[in-house]
Design a protein around this motif. Sequence first.
Motif, PDB file in Angstrom:
ATOM      1  N   ASN A 423       0.833  -1.191   0.000  1.00  0.00           N
ATOM      2  CA  ASN A 423       0.000   0.000   0.000  1.00  0.00           C
ATOM      3  C   ASN A 423       0.877   1.254   0.000  1.00  0.00           C
ATOM      4  OD1 ASN A 423       0.025   1.384   2.906  1.00  0.00           O
ATOM      5  ND2 ASN A 423       0.054  -0.837   3.238  1.00  0.00           N
ATOM      6  N   ARG A 424       0.404   2.258  -0.687  1.00  0.00           N
ATOM      7  CA  ARG A 424       1.080   3.555  -0.731  1.00  0.00           C
ATOM      8  C   ARG A 424       0.041   4.635  -0.403  1.00  0.00           C
ATOM      9  NH1 ARG A 424       1.596   7.275  -4.829  1.00  0.00           N
ATOM     10  NH2 ARG A 424       0.687   5.804  -6.344  1.00  0.00           N
ATOM     11  N   VAL A 425       0.445   5.573   0.456  1.00  0.00           N
ATOM     12  CA  VAL A 425      -0.488   6.596   0.948  1.00  0.00           C
ATOM     13  C   VAL A 425      -0.098   7.954   0.386  1.00  0.00           C
ATOM     14  CG1 VAL A 425      -1.357   7.787   2.987  1.00  0.00           C
ATOM     15  CG2 VAL A 425      -0.983   5.302   3.044  1.00  0.00           C
ATOM     16  N   ARG A 426      -1.088   8.699  -0.111  1.00  0.00           N
ATOM     17  CA  ARG A 426      -0.890  10.089  -0.513  1.00  0.00           C
ATOM     18  C   ARG A 426      -1.788  10.961   0.362  1.00  0.00           C
ATOM     19  NH1 ARG A 426      -2.299  11.295  -6.486  1.00  0.00           N
ATOM     20  NH2 ARG A 426      -4.423  11.399  -5.649  1.00  0.00           N
ATOM     21  N   LEU A 427      -1.142  11.837   1.158  1.00  0.00           N
ATOM     22  CA  LEU A 427      -1.881  12.672   2.105  1.00  0.00           C
ATOM     23  C   LEU A 427      -2.190  14.021   1.479  1.00  0.00           C
ATOM     24  CD1 LEU A 427       0.197  11.916   5.338  1.00  0.00           C
ATOM     25  CD2 LEU A 427      -1.852  10.737   4.492  1.00  0.00           C
ATOM     26  N   ASP A 428      -3.353  14.581   1.820  1.00  0.00           N
ATOM     27  CA  ASP A 428      -3.752  15.887   1.330  1.00  0.00           C
ATOM     28  C   ASP A 428      -4.611  16.537   2.402  1.00  0.00           C
ATOM     29  OD1 ASP A 428      -4.037  18.055  -0.278  1.00  0.00           O
ATOM     30  OD2 ASP A 428      -4.986  17.000  -1.958  1.00  0.00           O
ATOM     31  N   CYS A 429      -4.956  17.796   2.184  1.00  0.00           N
ATOM     32  CA  CYS A 429      -5.730  18.530   3.193  1.00  0.00           C
ATOM     33  C   CYS A 429      -7.164  18.017   3.296  1.00  0.00           C
ATOM     34  CB  CYS A 429      -5.736  20.024   2.872  1.00  0.00           C
ATOM     35  SG  CYS A 429      -4.085  20.784   2.934  1.00  0.00           S
ATOM     36  N   VAL A 430      -7.805  17.715   2.178  1.00  0.00           N
ATOM     37  CA  VAL A 430      -9.212  17.309   2.164  1.00  0.00           C
ATOM     38  C   VAL A 430      -9.362  15.836   1.856  1.00  0.00           C
ATOM     39  CG1 VAL A 430     -11.458  17.722   1.094  1.00  0.00           C
ATOM     40  CG2 VAL A 430      -9.875  19.630   1.464  1.00  0.00           C
ATOM     41  N   PHE A 469      -9.783  11.234   8.367  1.00  0.00           N
ATOM     42  CA  PHE A 469      -8.478  10.590   8.491  1.00  0.00           C
ATOM     43  C   PHE A 469      -8.370   9.820   9.802  1.00  0.00           C
ATOM     44  CE2 PHE A 469      -7.396  14.786   6.210  1.00  0.00           C
ATOM     45  CZ  PHE A 469      -7.930  14.302   5.029  1.00  0.00           C
ATOM     46  N   GLY A 470      -7.221   9.178  10.011  1.00  0.00           N
ATOM     47  CA  GLY A 470      -6.984   8.397  11.211  1.00  0.00           C
ATOM     48  C   GLY A 470      -6.637   6.961  10.874  1.00  0.00           C
ATOM     49  N   ILE A 491      -3.665   0.827   8.486  1.00  0.00           N
ATOM     50  CA  ILE A 491      -2.978   1.916   7.786  1.00  0.00           C
ATOM     51  C   ILE A 491      -3.357   3.232   8.462  1.00  0.00           C
ATOM     52  CG2 ILE A 491      -2.651   3.078   5.572  1.00  0.00           C
ATOM     53  CD1 ILE A 491      -3.628   0.454   4.246  1.00  0.00           C
ATOM     54  N   LEU A 492      -2.352   3.954   8.926  1.00  0.00           N
ATOM     55  CA  LEU A 492      -2.607   5.203   9.644  1.00  0.00           C
ATOM     56  C   LEU A 492      -2.492   6.389   8.690  1.00  0.00           C
ATOM     57  CD1 LEU A 492      -3.123   6.746  12.259  1.00  0.00           C
ATOM     58  CD2 LEU A 492      -0.637   6.755  12.655  1.00  0.00           C
ATOM     59  N   LEU A 493      -3.567   7.129   8.562  1.00  0.00           N
ATOM     60  CA  LEU A 493      -3.552   8.414   7.855  1.00  0.00           C
ATOM     61  C   LEU A 493      -3.344   9.484   8.924  1.00  0.00           C
ATOM     62  CD1 LEU A 493      -6.602   7.839   5.452  1.00  0.00           C
ATOM     63  CD2 LEU A 493      -4.184   7.300   5.081  1.00  0.00           C
ATOM     64  N   ASP A 494      -2.072   9.828   9.149  1.00  0.00           N
ATOM     65  CA  ASP A 494      -1.721  10.625  10.325  1.00  0.00           C
ATOM     66  C   ASP A 494      -1.717  12.127  10.054  1.00  0.00           C
ATOM     67  OD1 ASP A 494       0.466  10.733   8.732  1.00  0.00           O
ATOM     68  OD2 ASP A 494       1.939  10.240  10.281  1.00  0.00           O
ATOM     69  N   ASN A 495      -2.543  12.573   9.126  1.00  0.00           N
ATOM     70  CA  ASN A 495      -2.611  14.015   8.864  1.00  0.00           C
ATOM     71  C   ASN A 495      -3.911  14.623   9.367  1.00  0.00           C
ATOM     72  OD1 ASN A 495      -3.982  12.548   6.839  1.00  0.00           O
ATOM     73  ND2 ASN A 495      -3.997  14.333   5.495  1.00  0.00           N
ATOM     74  N   THR A 496      -4.488  14.001  10.370  1.00  0.00           N
ATOM     75  CA  THR A 496      -5.671  14.601  10.987  1.00  0.00           C
ATOM     76  C   THR A 496      -5.257  15.917  11.637  1.00  0.00           C
ATOM     77  OG1 THR A 496      -6.672  12.441  11.399  1.00  0.00           O
ATOM     78  CG2 THR A 496      -7.471  14.299  12.714  1.00  0.00           C
ATOM     79  N   LEU A 497      -5.939  16.999  11.301  1.00  0.00           N
ATOM     80  CA  LEU A 497      -5.637  18.328  11.826  1.00  0.00           C
ATOM     81  C   LEU A 497      -6.909  18.899  12.441  1.00  0.00           C
ATOM     82  CD1 LEU A 497      -3.638  20.699  12.131  1.00  0.00           C
ATOM     83  CD2 LEU A 497      -4.465  21.533   9.900  1.00  0.00           C
ATOM     84  N   ILE A 498      -6.864  19.163  13.731  1.00  0.00           N
ATOM     85  CA  ILE A 498      -8.028  19.702  14.431  1.00  0.00           C
ATOM     86  C   ILE A 498      -7.577  20.891  15.268  1.00  0.00           C
ATOM     87  CG2 ILE A 498      -9.850  19.255  16.108  1.00  0.00           C
ATOM     88  CD1 ILE A 498      -9.723  16.321  15.326  1.00  0.00           C
ATOM     89  N   ALA A 499      -8.136  22.039  14.973  1.00  0.00           N
ATOM     90  CA  ALA A 499      -7.916  23.228  15.807  1.00  0.00           C
ATOM     91  C   ALA A 499      -8.912  23.210  16.957  1.00  0.00           C
ATOM     92  CB  ALA A 499      -8.089  24.492  14.980  1.00  0.00           C
ATOM     93  N   ALA A 500      -8.421  23.345  18.179  1.00  0.00           N
ATOM     94  CA  ALA A 500      -9.308  23.313  19.340  1.00  0.00           C
ATOM     95  C   ALA A 500      -8.651  24.049  20.497  1.00  0.00           C
ATOM     96  CB  ALA A 500      -9.625  21.882  19.734  1.00  0.00           C
ATOM     97  N   PHE A 501      -9.462  24.771  21.245  1.00  0.00           N
ATOM     98  CA  PHE A 501      -8.961  25.412  22.462  1.00  0.00           C
ATOM     99  C   PHE A 501     -10.129  25.653  23.397  1.00  0.00           C
ATOM    100  CE2 PHE A 501     -10.226  28.918  19.766  1.00  0.00           C
ATOM    101  CZ  PHE A 501     -10.757  29.878  20.621  1.00  0.00           C
TER     102      PHE A 501
END
Length: 673
Positions: A423-430, A469-470, A491-501
């Motif tokens: 397997n090959r993973v390509r990460l992107d924003c969406v 992702f995840g 398979i880990l899609l490790d580009n999960t981005l969450i803004a939180a405060f």
Amino acid sequence: MRFFFLVICPLMLTAHIAAAQACTQIGQTPQSAFPICGTKELKQASVPLCAGRKINMPSCRDAVPPTEFTDRNPFWYKFTCYQAGTLGFTITPNDLSDDYDWQLFDVTGRNLDEVYTNPGIQVAGNWSEIEGLTGANNTGTRLMNCEGRAYPKWSSMPTLQVGHDYLLLVSHFTNTQSGYELAFGGGSAVITDPKPGEFTRAAYRCLNNRITVKFNKLFRCNTLAANGSDFLIAGTNAVVTSAAGVNCGNGFDMDSVVLTLDRPLPAGNYTLQVKTGSDGNTLLDACDNPIAAGRSIAINVPVPQAVPFDRIAPVGCKPDMIRVLLSDAVRCSSVAADGSDFRITGTGPAVAVVAAGTKCSGQLTDTIDLLLNGPVYLEGNYRIDLIRGADGNTLISECGVETALGQMVPFTTKDTVNATFNNRVRLDCVYDTIFLHHDGAHGVNTWNWSFEDGDTRTEQSPVKVYTVFGQKTATLKVSNGVCEAEHTENILLDNTLIAAFTIGTPVLCPLDLATFTNESTGNITGHRWDFGFGPGTRLVTPQPFRFPMTARDQVYQVRLIVTDNLQCEDTAVHTLKTVPSCRVAVPTAFTPNNDGVNDFLYPLNGYKTADLLFRVFARNGQLVFESRNWAQKWDGKINGSPAPVGTYAWVLEYTDTELGERVFQKGVATLLR
């Protein structure tokens, strides 16, 4: 009667059960039931004692005291309905002080043991406690009479259905061996088989020189002459020397007979005939109706043939056994146990037969399992040759003909397969994309992919796209038509981005500083804070920040924008309010006239309170309003009606969350209109 006195005399019940024997004698179980002739009276001189088995009787579950119904000291009877109608019968005890019970079951197409468990097959019954005659006749008023002297001994006649099979239980509750008579009559159903006896088929088996015979109806086992004198074979000097009824060892009737001859029958055509045997009769059915002397059936004995070796069962993956399927039976004794009747050669890895197993029935088998010296993991083309084994022969048919040498069966084996994939993973924003691929080695020609979200694919190299992702899971099952394998990868899609405060408090009082806790996740490389006032900051966590205070409430939107290593962004927003005062106070007057100004009475500025209780009382001491939420306000109404103009007392208590102190206040407020 059949009350076991579970409370009054448990020791007596225990002793009775321990002494009783299981009901195992012929006729005492559903499987060995007596055949019935509807025109004959049956006499049972005595009844063997036995404990019986419990019968599920929900229609009598409300008996008082509780009753357990069993086939105690029973005899069972079986019959078939040949003409629909009602069934009448009488059970007459030899000792009229005895208590007999009965139950009728429709067992058509059923396992006979269901009489104990399946209430749905119960047709009629009578378990009355009254002694003497019992049965079914036209004086009965109900099909089922349960336990107790309140129930009559006669039940109404049940209606039988043509072609259905029935079992009648006669249970002797009185614990003696005195017998009874059973007679049928008064009903319109016909339970006597009207068919004349006939042969339906007969076949010669050369092993042990036997003929198997099948009839069109049941005949009593005790009317078959064991010396075979009920039969003769025309066209030969062979003589029938014995006859045995099939299943006569545990029953009263049979529809099949095995005849043994004094010599083999050569190939040819013969006639098997019925005659009067040495016992003075032919075969008799339950009503003593005979199969007529002279009835006959033709038997053809073909020229004995060898059984060919020409077929095996499909060979599976990693075979360690080959199953030989024969078109006819061979003698078990002709199969060498060491497998030496068979030799395997081929282009693949060397394979040898080390044992042969047979499933024998009557000294014959049509299946031979060849045990190999180990599983065959690789692809190959093979053949199994029939040879003369260590026992000095090949396969020998039932009639003694040996299978000729030189016969063989080819077969192939397949490689075992591997489902491991790349397997090959390509990460992107969406959109994240996973490219999957299986190499198709070892002849794999089917691929079945499944994913954690329920999606499935069947191509060799699927492409899977995610917007969430995840952690992901991919499972592949492959096959080459024979061998299968399965493999799973996480398979880990490790580009999960969450803004939180989070903010320290959503309301800022004078002199309060705003605090923020950054709870963002992802491979974050940058932060941008916008407070809705001032220049903002790029710190991971901002320093405490003072918002300007004005004479009125002010709302600010605080925004956090995070950026990751792929230059993707995510934003989180919280609302924050500043207030000019946080001093708790209750107005001295209010005007509930709906003009939008001072319409309610409530504690002002209760932002830093907890466990608050606010009460308002009329001059007469009546509680007119109560609240545990400082923002919940009195609208100047009592029970939905406007309260009179005047002065009202109030009491307020709360905990100051900043100081941790309990505060108590009271005062008065004037209601004006």
